[in-house]
Design an enzyme around this catalytic site. Sequence first.
Site, mmCIF file in Angstrom:
data_model
loop_
_atom_site.group_PDB
_atom_site.id
_atom_site.type_symbol
_atom_site.label_atom_id
_atom_site.label_comp_id
_atom_site.label_asym_id
_atom_site.label_seq_id
_atom_site.Cartn_x
_atom_site.Cartn_y
_atom_site.Cartn_z
ATOM 1 N N HIS A 264 -3.958 9.332 13.167
ATOM 2 C CA HIS A 264 -4.926 8.441 12.517
ATOM 3 C C HIS A 264 -4.346 7.029 12.373
ATOM 4 C CE1 HIS A 264 -8.124 7.567 9.419
ATOM 5 N NE2 HIS A 264 -7.203 6.705 9.010
ATOM 6 N N GLU A 265 -3.170 6.935 11.790
ATOM 7 C CA GLU A 265 -2.574 5.609 11.564
ATOM 8 C C GLU A 265 -2.211 4.944 12.904
ATOM 9 O OE1 GLU A 265 -2.991 4.353 8.685
ATOM 10 O OE2 GLU A 265 -3.437 6.240 7.641
ATOM 11 N N HIS A 268 -5.193 3.105 14.014
ATOM 12 C CA HIS A 268 -5.285 1.800 13.332
ATOM 13 C C HIS A 268 -4.321 0.806 13.987
ATOM 14 C CE1 HIS A 268 -7.875 2.536 9.899
ATOM 15 N NE2 HIS A 268 -7.159 3.550 9.458
ATOM 16 N N GLU A 294 -11.521 1.713 10.749
ATOM 17 C CA GLU A 294 -11.538 3.173 10.578
ATOM 18 C C GLU A 294 -12.113 3.871 11.808
ATOM 19 O OE1 GLU A 294 -9.975 4.904 8.376
ATOM 20 O OE2 GLU A 294 -9.476 3.257 7.018
HETATM 21 MG MG MG Z 1 -7.572 4.934 7.797
#
Ligand code: MG
Length: 494
Positions: A264-265, A268, A294
Amino acid sequence: MITNPVVKELSEKYHTIWGLQSAGSLLQWDLEVNLPSAAAESRGVVLAELELLHQREMSSLYPLIDKAVSLKDELNDVESGIARVLDHAKKFYSKVPAQFIEEIQKITPKATVAWRTARKNSDFKSFLPYLEQIVALEIKIADKLGYEDHRYSALLDLWEEDFSVRDADRLFPSLVSNLRGLLSKVEKDGRFKADHALAKMKYDNAAMERVDRRVCELLEMPADRFRMDVSTHPFTSKITRDDVRITTRFEGFDFARSVFSTIHESGHALYELQINKALDYTPVAEAASYGFHESQSRFWENVIGRSRAFISLLRPILVEELPFTRQFNEDDLFHYFNGVSPSLIRVDADELTYNIHIAIRYEIEKGLIGEKIKPSELPSVWQEKFEEYLGIRPKEDTEGALQDIHWSNAQIGYFPSYTLGNVIAGMLWHVAKSEIDLDGKTRSRDFAEIKAWLYEKVHKHGSIYSPKELSTKTFGEAYSPDKLIEYLSAKYLA
Ligand code: MG
């Protein structure tokens, strides 16, 4: 790229603000990763001084910003993007008094430390005085900013430009009812049960860290521009375009949480690493919005990371580093990673229930800022809403109103960005079907091509376009949750 003399002068003068922001990001990163707890108060003073300097520097740009805005029709896309972004920032810094900015900066590091202790002890009362101060300040800020439909819209707009209560009230109810419908079908079907044996298995933190580092290598995160550390609440921080940092977490069991936090990160981080270099140091060298941000993390985490194709790459790493996974095949991993069940913790929620967690937070924040809910009522409101929407109740506040870091950071208005992110990720999935073979590219480890595709669709634009404009440009339509529902139905009911 920038030829208009007014915008050129504006961009050059903006360098000072850019530098202040970058220094602020590094201090904020350090606050989460390294800060000794007794330093919360003094760090708050440092951050407040930086932010006040930011406000003073901004105010010296107001005449030029107004001039650039008035030239609108003469500007190219990059130039009018710069005028738009700075005009939006001007709205905040010119309307919100320095005293409020200082108060917010000073209280949040203390509130964060208090929240961490309160969460550990499940002691909502010890966090309540901080929350009351933060909510009261945010209400005053919203009133200074002004709004059309609802006071909360003034705060939503700070995270997602031009997104209002009107938009959110259109989005959430139908999304939630579609999701609840899907959830009951998937539960009846029974193939995606949560509660997998792997979730209970304990891991060694050092081995888990090796897995996470190898996942970053697998995704070809650039080692010379990127780093990974550890924090309670995983996050991504851009210091500069060539210094993007993520954190992950280890809890000692249920290794999917750590792996998917890392993916997830990394999603980003990829966004920040891939914003067009030609925009460097300008006001548009930023993501289009937090919703778009996001969308990138959720796209990598869910659409790619939880796919069978990605699992075929991940399993060999798991088998080497976490020996207890050896007896489980790819199909077992797929079901472990994609199990569905109403649960209490947002960051661990599955793809079907995640946005219901956000809808609940949206209603609560709208109530807090609209003064329909008092901060002291949060634990009971939280219980009622979880019962109503998901049929479960937290026993302790740690599993309820104390679970998220956002309120201690005064990030009221941020939560809907998560749902927008999922909605946009669904729209990306839909476009991908006709433009790029995501599964094939993933299976053959051709992430460069997926990244190049995302660069064209989203990354390269930075914030040249407003989020609503970028949505229309990329998808030919405004945010719409239909594609997310289509993606989830295809995945869970196929
Ligand atoms: Mg996030």
